[in-house]
Structures are given as C-alpha cells and as structure tokens.
Design a protein around this motif. Structure first.
Motif, short mmCIF file in Angstrom:
data_model
loop_
_atom_site.label_atom_id
_atom_site.label_comp_id
_atom_site.label_asym_id
_atom_site.label_seq_id
_atom_site.Cartn_x
_atom_site.Cartn_y
_atom_site.Cartn_z
N LYS A 10 37.22 41.54 33.33
CA LYS A 10 38.39 42.42 33.24
C LYS A 10 38.92 42.77 34.64
CE LYS A 10 37.21 44.44 28.79
NZ LYS A 10 36.84 45.66 28.05
N GLY A 11 38.00 42.98 35.58
CA GLY A 11 38.41 43.28 36.95
C GLY A 11 39.18 42.13 37.58
N MET A 12 38.68 40.92 37.41
CA MET A 12 39.38 39.75 37.96
C MET A 12 40.73 39.56 37.28
SD MET A 12 37.94 38.60 40.57
CE MET A 12 39.03 37.22 40.74
N LYS A 13 40.77 39.77 35.96
CA LYS A 13 42.05 39.65 35.26
C LYS A 13 43.04 40.67 35.80
CE LYS A 13 44.24 39.64 30.70
NZ LYS A 13 45.52 39.86 31.31
N ALA A 14 42.57 41.91 36.02
CA ALA A 14 43.46 42.95 36.56
C ALA A 14 43.94 42.58 37.95
CB ALA A 14 42.73 44.30 36.59
N LEU A 15 43.05 42.05 38.78
CA LEU A 15 43.45 41.62 40.13
C LEU A 15 44.49 40.51 40.06
CD1 LEU A 15 40.16 41.48 42.24
CD2 LEU A 15 42.19 42.87 42.70
N ILE A 16 44.21 39.53 39.23
CA ILE A 16 45.13 38.39 39.12
C ILE A 16 46.48 38.85 38.57
CG2 ILE A 16 45.55 36.21 37.89
CD1 ILE A 16 42.45 35.73 38.22
N ASP A 17 46.47 39.73 37.57
CA ASP A 17 47.72 40.25 37.03
C ASP A 17 48.51 41.01 38.10
OD1 ASP A 17 47.08 39.18 34.58
OD2 ASP A 17 46.53 41.10 33.66
N ALA A 18 47.80 41.75 38.95
CA ALA A 18 48.46 42.58 39.96
C ALA A 18 48.85 41.80 41.21
CB ALA A 18 47.57 43.75 40.35
N LEU A 19 48.00 40.88 41.63
CA LEU A 19 48.20 40.21 42.92
C LEU A 19 48.50 38.72 42.82
CD1 LEU A 19 45.18 41.75 44.89
CD2 LEU A 19 47.56 42.49 44.95
N GLY A 20 48.25 38.13 41.68
CA GLY A 20 48.36 36.68 41.57
C GLY A 20 47.04 36.05 41.98
N PRO A 21 46.85 34.77 41.65
CA PRO A 21 45.55 34.14 41.90
C PRO A 21 45.20 33.99 43.38
CG PRO A 21 47.10 32.56 40.98
CD PRO A 21 47.76 33.90 40.92
N VAL A 22 46.15 33.66 44.21
CA VAL A 22 45.85 33.43 45.63
C VAL A 22 45.47 34.73 46.33
CG1 VAL A 22 46.80 32.64 47.84
CG2 VAL A 22 47.29 31.37 45.74
N ASP A 23 46.29 35.77 46.18
CA ASP A 23 45.98 37.04 46.83
C ASP A 23 44.75 37.71 46.22
OD1 ASP A 23 47.92 36.82 48.76
OD2 ASP A 23 49.39 38.04 47.69
N SER A 24 44.47 37.43 44.95
CA SER A 24 43.24 37.95 44.35
C SER A 24 42.02 37.34 45.03
CB SER A 24 43.20 37.65 42.85
OG SER A 24 44.21 38.35 42.19
N ALA A 25 42.07 36.04 45.26
CA ALA A 25 40.97 35.37 45.96
C ALA A 25 40.82 35.92 47.38
CB ALA A 25 41.18 33.87 45.99
N ARG A 26 41.94 36.15 48.04
CA ARG A 26 41.89 36.75 49.38
C ARG A 26 41.27 38.13 49.34
NH1 ARG A 26 47.50 37.08 51.78
NH2 ARG A 26 46.37 38.00 53.49
#
Length: 72
Positions: A10-26
């Motif tokens: 859920k945390g990764m999904k929230a990050l990806i939803d908020a930042l997109g996949p690239v910025d989430s990885a960053r």
C-alpha cells in the motif's frame, strides 16, 4: 490490522500514485541512504496540530480521494 507486506504494498502504491514510478524509486533510494530521525520529524511536523485539525485534514483528504476515484 495490515500485515507488514500489505503495508509495504500500500505504501509503494501510494508513493507511485503521488510521485510516479521514477520519483518513487528515487524517494526510496534517498530514504535508504540518508539518515532520517522519524521521532524528530514527527514532533516538528505535528507540533502545532490538534486532534480537530488533524481530523479536518483527514476529512479533506478523504473527500478529495473520493472525488478523484469517481472521476477515474
């Protein structure tokens, strides 16, 4: 109560939803390599909050989330 795995997903999904996949990885990379004092951050971030002000922020967040989900 969520399991550790469910929280991570859920945390990764929230990050990806908020930042997109690239910025989430960053973000994850930054979080892992830089020291972070959660206790200090929590005190600084919420020092001036009351239960009422936090509840209002939660209501606004939920309303915005419901609106964005109904649009999708």
């Amino acid at each position: 109560m969520n399991t550790d795995t469910e929280i991570r997903i859920k945390g990764m999904k929230a990050l990806i939803d908020a930042l997109g996949p690239v910025d989430s990885a960053r973000f994850v990379s930054l979080a892992l390599r830089e020291p972070f004092d959660y206790g200090k951050w929590r005190i600084e971030e919420f020092a001036n909050e009351t239960l009422d002000s936090l509840m209002e922020k939660i209501r606004i967040y939920e309303k915005n989330r419901e609106t964005s989900e109904s649009i999708s």
